[in-house]
Design an enzyme around this catalytic site. Structure first.
Site, PDB file in Angstrom:
ATOM      1  N   TYR A   1       0.854  -1.184   0.000  1.00  0.00           N
ATOM      2  CA  TYR A   1       0.000   0.000   0.000  1.00  0.00           C
ATOM      3  C   TYR A   1       0.894   1.240   0.000  1.00  0.00           C
ATOM      4  CZ  TYR A   1      -2.729  -3.836   1.916  1.00  0.00           C
ATOM      5  OH  TYR A   1      -3.297  -5.054   2.135  1.00  0.00           O
TER       6      TYR A   1
ATOM      7  N   HIS B   1     -10.765  -1.534  -6.205  1.00  0.00           N
ATOM      8  CA  HIS B   1     -11.046  -1.625  -4.766  1.00  0.00           C
ATOM      9  C   HIS B   1     -11.871  -0.425  -4.322  1.00  0.00           C
ATOM     10  CE1 HIS B   1     -10.359  -2.141  -0.450  1.00  0.00           C
ATOM     11  NE2 HIS B   1      -9.927  -3.358  -0.717  1.00  0.00           N
TER      12      HIS B   1
END
Length: 277
Positions: free
Chosen positions: A66, A138
Site C-alpha cells: 500500500y 477496490h
C-alpha cells in the site's frame, strides 16, 4: 491459468513461509502472492528468496503493498525502492498498490492529478527494473468503479501501469465483471478471486475489519458458493495460459477453504476447456 494463494490469508496465524510453501506445493498452487509486510519480515532470512521457491516449483507473481501516494515524495520513492528490492529478491514481476485512499466521487480534480502523476512516476521507476505497477480495483480508491478505473488508466498513461482485477470488488462497484473485463482486459495483469454471501455482507471486506484479529468473518464464502457467479467470468479466461490469479481468503479454516477452492477451480477449468473444444 497460474493460480497463487496469498500470504495475507495467514495474517493472524502462527504459520511459517516454509509451511505455506509446502501446503501450496501439495495442493496444486503455482505460486505465493507475498504481502508486503511479510516480505519485509523476511529480510533477516536471505536464504528464503525466489531461487528457493523455484526449487519447490513455486514462484511469487506479485508483491502486494500500500504505497502512500499522498506522502512526502522522498518517502514515497523510498517505499517504492524497498518494494522494488523485495520484488527482485523474490523474482516477482509485479507490485500491487491502491490508487489513493478516497472514493473516486470524493476526490477532486487536483487530488486525481496528483495521484495519477505519482502513479506514473512510480510505474516508470518499476519499468526501469523490469517490473509492472498495478492498481487494484477496490472501494474507496480511484479504481472503485469502471468509469473511474478507465479514467485512471488514461491519466497515468504508462505501459508499465496496469490493473489487478478483483472480480468481487468490480461487482461491488456496480459493474458487470464480464462486460467490464472485456473493456479493460489489455490492461489487466493479475486477478484476485474471492466471494461473499450477499451484498449486505460486503462490510466484512473493509480493511479495518479484515486486519482486526477479532474482526467479523461471517458472510465470507467459498469461491463458488457466493453472490458473484464466477462461471461466466472464468469462461472469459478459459484456455489463456498467460492468466495469473490469486485466491484471496480472509476467513477461518483457511487451509481447508484454499484446498477446496483450488480443486473446484481445477474442475471448473477442465469442464470449460472440454466445452470449448
Amino acid at each position: 491459468m497460474r493460480l497463487s494463494l496469498c500470504t495475507i490469508t495467514f495474517r493472524h496465524h502462527l504459520i511459517s513461509l516454509d509451511e505455506i510453501a509446502a501446503f501450496a506445493r501439495a495442493n496444486g498452487f503455482d505460486g505465493i502472492e507475498l504481502w508486503g509486510v511479510h516480505a519485509r519480515s523476511l529480510d533477516h532470512r536471505p536464504e528464503r528468496n525466489g531461487e528457493w521457491l523455484a526449487g519447490l516449483g513455486l514462484h511469487v507473481p506479485m508483491v502486494s503493498d500500500y504505497l502512500p501516494l499522498d506522502a512526502d515524495p522522498v518517502e514515497l520513492r523510498r517505499r517504492m525502492f524497498t518494494l522494488v528490492r523485495m520484488a527482485r529478491r523474490w523474482q516477482a514481476r509485479k507490485i500491487r498498490t491502491f490508487a489513493g485512499r478516497k472514493a473516486s466521487v470524493e476526490t477532486d480534480a487536483e487530488e486525481r492529478r496528483l495521484i495519477a502523476a505519482r502513479l506514473r512516476d512510480l510505474a516508470a521507476l518499476a519499468a526501469d527494473h523490469g517490473l509492472s505497477l498495478l492498481a487494484e480495483t477496490h472501494p474507496n480508491t480511484l479504481a472503485d468503479c469502471g468509469a473511474s478505473t478507465l479514467q485512471l488508466l488514461e491519466e497515468v498513461d504508462h505501459p508499465a501501469f496496469g490493473i489487478n482485477f478483483d472480480t468481487l470488488h468490480v461487482w461491488e462497484g456496480g459493474d458487470d465483471p464480464v462486460a467490464f473485463h472485456r473493456r479493460i482486459r489489455p490492461h489487466v495483469r493479475h486477478y484476485h478471486f474471492k466471494n461473499i454471501r450477499a451484498r449486505a455482507d460486503l462490510a466484512v471486506f473493509e480493511p479495518a475489519n479484515v486486519y482486526a484479529p477479532a474482526g467479523r468473518r461471517e458472510g465470507m464464502t467459498r469461491l463458488f458458493e457466493g453472490a458473484v457467479d464466477y462461471t461466466p467470468f472464468l469462461e472469459e479466461l478459459a484456455g489463456d495460459g498467460t492468466v495469473e490469479a490469486s485466491l484471496e481468503w480472509f476467513g477461518a479454516d483457511c487451509l481447508d477453504v484454499l484446498r477446496h477452492d483450488r480443486q473446484k477451480l481445477t474442475e471448473a477449468g477442465a469442464i470449460l476447456l472440454k466445452t470449448a473444444s
